[in-house]
Design a protein around this motif. Structure first.
Motif, PDB file in Angstrom:
ATOM      1  N   LEU A 144       0.831  -1.202   0.000  1.00 48.21           N
ATOM      2  CA  LEU A 144       0.000   0.000   0.000  1.00 48.21           C
ATOM      3  C   LEU A 144       0.867   1.254   0.000  1.00 48.21           C
ATOM      4  O   LEU A 144       1.954   1.283   0.554  1.00 48.21           O
ATOM      5  N   ASP A 145       0.347   2.297  -0.588  1.00 49.12           N
ATOM      6  CA  ASP A 145       1.025   3.576  -0.670  1.00 49.12           C
ATOM      7  C   ASP A 145       1.017   4.258   0.698  1.00 49.12           C
ATOM      8  O   ASP A 145       0.194   3.964   1.558  1.00 49.12           O
ATOM      9  N   ALA A 146       1.924   5.202   0.911  1.00 52.04           N
ATOM     10  CA  ALA A 146       1.984   5.947   2.175  1.00 52.04           C
ATOM     11  C   ALA A 146       0.699   6.748   2.398  1.00 52.04           C
ATOM     12  O   ALA A 146       0.267   6.948   3.543  1.00 52.04           O
ATOM     13  N   ASN A 147       0.068   7.218   1.313  1.00 55.87           N
ATOM     14  CA  ASN A 147      -1.187   7.957   1.459  1.00 55.87           C
ATOM     15  C   ASN A 147      -2.291   7.057   2.017  1.00 55.87           C
ATOM     16  O   ASN A 147      -3.125   7.522   2.803  1.00 55.87           O
ATOM     17  N   VAL A 148      -2.311   5.808   1.629  1.00 56.77           N
ATOM     18  CA  VAL A 148      -3.307   4.870   2.136  1.00 56.77           C
ATOM     19  C   VAL A 148      -3.115   4.676   3.636  1.00 56.77           C
ATOM     20  O   VAL A 148      -4.083   4.638   4.403  1.00 56.77           O
ATOM     21  N   HIS A 149      -1.873   4.589   4.088  1.00 51.53           N
ATOM     22  CA  HIS A 149      -1.596   4.436   5.509  1.00 51.53           C
ATOM     23  C   HIS A 149      -2.058   5.657   6.292  1.00 51.53           C
ATOM     24  O   HIS A 149      -2.594   5.538   7.394  1.00 51.53           O
ATOM     25  N   ALA A 164      -5.064   5.642   9.082  1.00 52.65           N
ATOM     26  CA  ALA A 164      -4.795   6.061  10.452  1.00 52.65           C
ATOM     27  C   ALA A 164      -5.953   6.884  11.019  1.00 52.65           C
ATOM     28  O   ALA A 164      -6.136   6.948  12.232  1.00 52.65           O
ATOM     29  N   VAL A 165      -6.743   7.506  10.146  1.00 56.70           N
ATOM     30  CA  VAL A 165      -7.911   8.268  10.573  1.00 56.70           C
ATOM     31  C   VAL A 165      -9.172   7.417  10.471  1.00 56.70           C
ATOM     32  O   VAL A 165     -10.031   7.441  11.357  1.00 56.70           O
ATOM     33  N   VAL A 166      -9.298   6.652   9.400  1.00 53.06           N
ATOM     34  CA  VAL A 166     -10.515   5.879   9.155  1.00 53.06           C
ATOM     35  C   VAL A 166     -10.687   4.757  10.176  1.00 53.06           C
ATOM     36  O   VAL A 166     -11.810   4.506  10.644  1.00 53.06           O
ATOM     37  N   THR A 167      -9.620   4.095  10.557  1.00 51.58           N
ATOM     38  CA  THR A 167      -9.719   2.955  11.465  1.00 51.58           C
ATOM     39  C   THR A 167     -10.310   3.334  12.819  1.00 51.58           C
ATOM     40  O   THR A 167     -11.275   2.697  13.258  1.00 51.58           O
ATOM     41  N   PRO A 168      -9.785   4.355  13.523  1.00 52.63           N
ATOM     42  CA  PRO A 168     -10.407   4.680  14.817  1.00 52.63           C
ATOM     43  C   PRO A 168     -11.855   5.153  14.684  1.00 52.63           C
ATOM     44  O   PRO A 168     -12.689   4.833  15.529  1.00 52.63           O
ATOM     45  N   VAL A 169     -12.156   5.890  13.624  1.00 53.53           N
ATOM     46  CA  VAL A 169     -13.527   6.372  13.439  1.00 53.53           C
ATOM     47  C   VAL A 169     -14.473   5.198  13.191  1.00 53.53           C
ATOM     48  O   VAL A 169     -15.538   5.100  13.810  1.00 53.53           O
ATOM     49  N   ALA A 170     -14.097   4.300  12.304  1.00 55.64           N
ATOM     50  CA  ALA A 170     -14.953   3.150  12.000  1.00 55.64           C
ATOM     51  C   ALA A 170     -15.129   2.249  13.223  1.00 55.64           C
ATOM     52  O   ALA A 170     -16.254   1.846  13.550  1.00 55.64           O
ATOM     53  N   LEU A 171     -14.034   1.931  13.910  1.00 57.38           N
ATOM     54  CA  LEU A 171     -14.141   1.091  15.104  1.00 57.38           C
ATOM     55  C   LEU A 171     -14.951   1.778  16.194  1.00 57.38           C
ATOM     56  O   LEU A 171     -15.749   1.135  16.890  1.00 57.38           O
ATOM     57  N   GLY A 172     -14.764   3.084  16.359  1.00 57.24           N
ATOM     58  CA  GLY A 172     -15.517   3.825  17.368  1.00 57.24           C
ATOM     59  C   GLY A 172     -17.001   3.851  17.074  1.00 57.24           C
ATOM     60  O   GLY A 172     -17.824   3.691  17.981  1.00 57.24           O
ATOM     61  N   LEU A 173     -17.373   4.049  15.807  1.00 55.93           N
ATOM     62  CA  LEU A 173     -18.791   4.059  15.459  1.00 55.93           C
ATOM     63  C   LEU A 173     -19.436   2.691  15.661  1.00 55.93           C
ATOM     64  O   LEU A 173     -20.566   2.596  16.157  1.00 55.93           O
ATOM     65  N   VAL A 174     -18.724   1.643  15.299  1.00 56.38           N
ATOM     66  CA  VAL A 174     -19.252   0.293  15.517  1.00 56.38           C
ATOM     67  C   VAL A 174     -19.404   0.031  17.015  1.00 56.38           C
ATOM     68  O   VAL A 174     -20.438  -0.476  17.480  1.00 56.38           O
ATOM     69  N   TYR A 175     -18.408   0.409  17.801  1.00 58.78           N
ATOM     70  CA  TYR A 175     -18.448   0.199  19.249  1.00 58.78           C
ATOM     71  C   TYR A 175     -19.579   1.012  19.884  1.00 58.78           C
ATOM     72  O   TYR A 175     -20.310   0.508  20.747  1.00 58.78           O
TER      73      TYR A 175
END
Length: 146
Positions: free
Chosen positions: A21-26, A30-41
């Motif tokens: 994966l490209d550095a931009n994807v990382h 880094a922003v999408v993962t906590p938001v998605a996990l937080g919304l599911v939780y």
């Protein structure tokens, strides 16, 4: 039969996985993962708390506050854990997982003792898995192989 000499940055027998994966994807993840996990939780905790009853404004507020708290703690743990040695690294993630599970389990109207025991059981399993993961990705001097 001749073998290639190990490179200076990689100990013998340890290989670095390729990064596809490209550095931009990382950066985005880094922003999408906590938001998605937080919304599911947050949704999950609000759903458990209402116990199949009607959706109320307080229930929605509870879900969003829970999601926000989860996101903030997840980002803090992720920022701090990488700087710690493997034992504390696994211990910090274990504490986070145990507290998150214990909070969700406590919303089911279970007794406090049962919630604590279930949380400790989940935490023990998480510590074993995480310690093994971090232990096998370090050399003898404690340097992480990424």
């Amino acid at each position: 039969m001749a073998n290639a000499a190990p490179t200076a940055g990689t100990p013998t027998g340890m290989h670095r996985t390729p990064d596809v994966l490209d550095a931009n994807v990382h950066r985005v993840m880094a922003v999408v993962t906590p938001v998605a996990l937080g919304l599911v939780y947050g949704y999950w905790s609000a759903e458990i708390r209402r116990s199949g009853g009607p959706i109320t404004g307080w229930n929605v507020l509870f879900g969003f506050v829970t999601a926000l708290a989860f996101m903030v703690l997840y980002v803090a743990v992720r920022a701090l854990a990488g700087r710690l040695p493997r034992e504390l690294h696994a211990g910090l993630w274990t504490a986070f997982i145990g507290c998150a599970f214990g909070f969700i389990y406590s919303q089911t109207d279970a007794s406090v003792g049962r919630a604590v025991l279930m949380s400790l059981a989940v935490s023990a399993g998480a510590f074993g898995l995480l310690f093994y993961r971090y232990y096998t990705r370090e050399d003898a001097a404690g340097h992480r192989i990424r």
